[in-house]
Write an enzyme that holds these catalytic residues in place. Structure first.
Site, PDB file in Angstrom:
ATOM      1  N   SER A 144      83.224  98.465  58.779  1.00 39.52           N
ATOM      2  CA  SER A 144      82.697  99.196  59.941  1.00 39.52           C
ATOM      3  C   SER A 144      81.813 100.344  59.469  1.00 39.52           C
ATOM      4  CB  SER A 144      83.889  99.761  60.720  1.00 39.52           C
ATOM      5  OG  SER A 144      83.490 100.729  61.650  1.00 39.52           O
ATOM      6  N   TYR A 157      91.336 104.101  63.286  1.00 35.37           N
ATOM      7  CA  TYR A 157      90.369 103.029  62.974  1.00 35.37           C
ATOM      8  C   TYR A 157      89.598 103.374  61.698  1.00 35.37           C
ATOM      9  CZ  TYR A 157      86.632  99.612  64.080  1.00 35.37           C
ATOM     10  OH  TYR A 157      85.729  98.575  64.056  1.00 35.37           O
TER      11      TYR A 157
HETATM   12  P1  NAP Z   1      86.854  91.959  69.757  1.00 33.25           P
HETATM   13  O1  NAP Z   1      85.750  91.476  70.643  1.00 33.25           O
HETATM   14  O2  NAP Z   1      87.851  92.893  70.299  1.00 33.25           O
HETATM   15  O3  NAP Z   1      87.603  90.727  69.005  1.00 33.25           O
HETATM   16  C1  NAP Z   1      88.673  90.977  68.114  1.00 33.25           C
HETATM   17  C2  NAP Z   1      89.531  89.749  68.029  1.00 33.25           C
HETATM   18  O4  NAP Z   1      90.676  89.993  67.183  1.00 33.25           O
HETATM   19  C3  NAP Z   1      90.074  89.314  69.384  1.00 33.25           C
HETATM   20  O5  NAP Z   1      89.971  87.929  69.502  1.00 33.25           O
HETATM   21  C4  NAP Z   1      91.520  89.766  69.298  1.00 33.25           C
HETATM   22  O6  NAP Z   1      92.398  89.062  70.133  1.00 33.25           O
HETATM   23  C5  NAP Z   1      91.833  89.495  67.844  1.00 33.25           C
HETATM   24  N1  NAP Z   1      93.059  90.145  67.420  1.00 33.25           N
HETATM   25  C6  NAP Z   1      93.475  91.415  67.689  1.00 33.25           C
HETATM   26  N2  NAP Z   1      94.679  91.645  67.140  1.00 33.25           N
HETATM   27  C7  NAP Z   1      95.045  90.507  66.506  1.00 33.25           C
HETATM   28  C8  NAP Z   1      96.176  90.117  65.736  1.00 33.25           C
HETATM   29  N3  NAP Z   1      97.203  90.959  65.510  1.00 33.25           N
HETATM   30  N4  NAP Z   1      96.211  88.868  65.228  1.00 33.25           N
HETATM   31  C9  NAP Z   1      95.201  88.006  65.448  1.00 33.25           C
HETATM   32  N5  NAP Z   1      94.098  88.308  66.164  1.00 33.25           N
HETATM   33  C10 NAP Z   1      94.027  89.549  66.689  1.00 33.25           C
HETATM   34  O7  NAP Z   1      86.198  92.656  68.524  1.00 33.25           O
HETATM   35  P2  NAP Z   1      84.772  92.452  67.825  1.00 33.25           P
HETATM   36  O8  NAP Z   1      83.891  93.520  68.309  1.00 33.25           O
HETATM   37  O9  NAP Z   1      84.355  91.033  67.851  1.00 33.25           O
HETATM   38  O10 NAP Z   1      85.229  92.868  66.366  1.00 33.25           O
HETATM   39  C11 NAP Z   1      85.649  91.960  65.369  1.00 33.25           C
HETATM   40  C12 NAP Z   1      85.872  92.750  64.103  1.00 33.25           C
HETATM   41  O11 NAP Z   1      84.676  93.472  63.792  1.00 33.25           O
HETATM   42  C13 NAP Z   1      86.972  93.811  64.207  1.00 33.25           C
HETATM   43  O12 NAP Z   1      87.634  93.913  62.968  1.00 33.25           O
HETATM   44  C14 NAP Z   1      86.194  95.081  64.492  1.00 33.25           C
HETATM   45  O13 NAP Z   1      86.878  96.229  64.105  1.00 33.25           O
HETATM   46  C15 NAP Z   1      84.967  94.846  63.659  1.00 33.25           C
HETATM   47  N6  NAP Z   1      83.787  95.619  64.042  1.00 33.25           N
HETATM   48  C16 NAP Z   1      83.288  95.577  65.303  1.00 33.25           C
HETATM   49  C17 NAP Z   1      82.113  96.309  65.601  1.00 33.25           C
HETATM   50  C18 NAP Z   1      81.485  96.326  66.951  1.00 33.25           C
HETATM   51  O14 NAP Z   1      80.583  97.168  67.154  1.00 33.25           O
HETATM   52  N7  NAP Z   1      81.848  95.476  67.882  1.00 33.25           N
HETATM   53  C19 NAP Z   1      81.507  97.024  64.601  1.00 33.25           C
HETATM   54  C20 NAP Z   1      82.078  97.065  63.331  1.00 33.25           C
HETATM   55  C21 NAP Z   1      83.209  96.350  63.064  1.00 33.25           C
HETATM   56  P3  NAP Z   1      92.864  89.721  71.561  1.00 33.25           P
HETATM   57  O15 NAP Z   1      91.717  89.554  72.470  1.00 33.25           O
HETATM   58  O16 NAP Z   1      94.062  88.928  71.913  1.00 33.25           O
HETATM   59  O17 NAP Z   1      93.183  91.178  71.287  1.00 33.25           O
HETATM   60  C1  GCO Z   2      83.486 103.442  68.150  1.00 39.55           C
HETATM   61  C2  GCO Z   2      83.129 101.996  67.934  1.00 39.55           C
HETATM   62  C3  GCO Z   2      82.917 101.693  66.448  1.00 39.55           C
HETATM   63  C4  GCO Z   2      82.412 100.276  66.271  1.00 39.55           C
HETATM   64  C5  GCO Z   2      82.154  99.829  64.897  1.00 39.55           C
HETATM   65  C6  GCO Z   2      81.090 100.594  64.208  1.00 39.55           C
HETATM   66  O1  GCO Z   2      84.269 103.725  69.037  1.00 39.55           O
HETATM   67  O2  GCO Z   2      82.907 104.294  67.451  1.00 39.55           O
HETATM   68  O3  GCO Z   2      84.011 101.128  68.521  1.00 39.55           O
HETATM   69  O4  GCO Z   2      83.988 102.038  65.684  1.00 39.55           O
HETATM   70  O5  GCO Z   2      83.213  99.356  66.904  1.00 39.55           O
HETATM   71  O6  GCO Z   2      83.305  99.653  64.110  1.00 39.55           O
HETATM   72  O7  GCO Z   2      80.774  99.991  63.020  1.00 39.55           O
END
Ligand code: NAP
Ligand code: GCO
Length: 264
Positions: A144, A157
């Site tokens: 992240s 986080y």
């Molecule tokens: P999301 O839309 O919330 O999807 C996350 C997925 O993980 C969901 O399918 C969720 O299932 C599943 N999950 C949560 N807890 C779990 C567990 N204990 N066991 C198995 N599955 C579980 O998130 P996303 O934005 O696609 O993010 C995916 C990854 O990228 C995460 O690690 C997030 O921190 C990271 N990330 C996201 C962003 C962003 O801007 N979106 C940026 C940087 C990093 P449920 O729906 O059942 O909770």
């Molecule tokens: C926040 C966001 C971020 C992003 C992501 C950034 O509240 O600042 O959710 O943490 O999801 O991980 O890289």
């Protein structure tokens, strides 16, 4: 010739019913890999299976909580039975809780660390032995901006994702000699359900202040799309990256390079 093909590989992407995980698994399938994914609820697995089918992908979906070691061992055994040994693991499953630190309960902090940091440890630990046995493998941890930066309300986080960056480097250090490459992808701000609360329209129809803030902080001047992560993920999953180890590839439209807009 440089080889980005994943033909004949088996990839497990955790938490990949939708969002970033789904986009990455789709790209892997298009590059030739067989796909396995998990989620915590059967209805999400079913929803994911329908989405993969719509894209013409024959993915296998399993119910499994990444924080439960016994469930993860069973998941890995089931994937080996159904598809063969796992060559590529993406630790994608994750949650965020946006709560000011002094108002956050220790239990809430622990839950974020459990899913976002202990989860990747547990799943990696379950696949590394067969990767060693089979001559190597690829592990990609979804880090992240918060692996590098802090901000209000995301202490747990940031602690988890900072820890995940170091777990990535440690897996690379400890298992690199077995031809295992463990790298991270550090997505910028990506439009998925996880960040939807930061993009909601205000009652008067104006943009959420955080939405405008992110666009101003990003040299690309937009939110990322999950698809923006596909090319970097295929690179890190393929033999094109065989000498890249312990690296975090930030895919952030330039956020980490930028000091921010000068005052007008
Ligand atoms: P999301 O839309 O919330 O999807 C996350 C997925 O993980 C969901 O399918 C969720 O299932 C599943 N999950 C949560 N807890 C779990 C567990 N204990 N066991 C198995 N599955 C579980 O998130 P996303 O934005 O696609 O993010 C995916 C990854 O990228 C995460 O690690 C997030 O921190 C990271 N990330 C996201 C962003 C962003 O801007 N979106 C940026 C940087 C990093 P449920 O729906 O059942 O909770
Ligand atoms: C926040 C966001 C971020 C992003 C992501 C950034 O509240 O600042 O959710 O943490 O999801 O991980 O890289």
């Amino acid at each position: 010739m440089v080889n980005f093909s994943l033909e004949g590989k088996v990839a497990l992407v955790t938490g990949a019913s939708y969002g970033i995980g789904f986009a990455l698994a789709t790209a892997f399938a298009e590059a030739g890999a067989k796909i396995a994914f998990n989620d915590i609820k059967q209805e999400l697995v079913d929803k994911g299976l329908a989405s993969y089918k719509e894209k013409g992908i024959d993915a296998k979906g399993y119910v499994c909580d990444v924080t439960k070691e016994d469930q993860v061992q069973e998941l890995v055994a089931n994937i080996e039975r159904d598809l063969g040994p796992i060559n590529i693991l993406v630790n994608n499953a994750g949650i965020i809780k946006r709560i000011p630190m002094i108002e956050m309960k220790a239990e809430e902090f622990r839950q974020v660390i459990d899913i976002d940091l202990n989860g990747p440890f547990i799943v990696s630990k379950a696949v590394i032995p067969s990767m060693i046995k089979n001559g190597g493998g690829k592990i990609i941890n979804i880090c992240s901006m918060m692996s590098e930066l802090g901000r209000e309300t995301v202490s747990a986080y940031a602690a988890a994702k900072g820890g995940l960056k170091m777990l990535t480097r440690n897996i690379a250090s400890e298992y690199g000699e077995y031809n295992i490459q463990c790298n991270g992808i550090g997505p910028g701000y990506i439009a998925t359900p996880q960040t939807a609360p930061l993009r909601e329209r205000q009652p008067d129809g104006s943009r959420h202040p955080f939405d405008a803030f992110i666009v101003a902080k990003t040299p690309a001047a937009r939110w990322g799309k999950a698809e923006d992560l596909q090319g970097p993920a295929v690179f890190l999953a393929s033999s094109a990256s065989d000498f890249v180890n312990g690296h975090i590839l930030y895919v952030d439209g330039g956020i980490l390079a930028y000091i921010g807009k000068q005052p007008q």
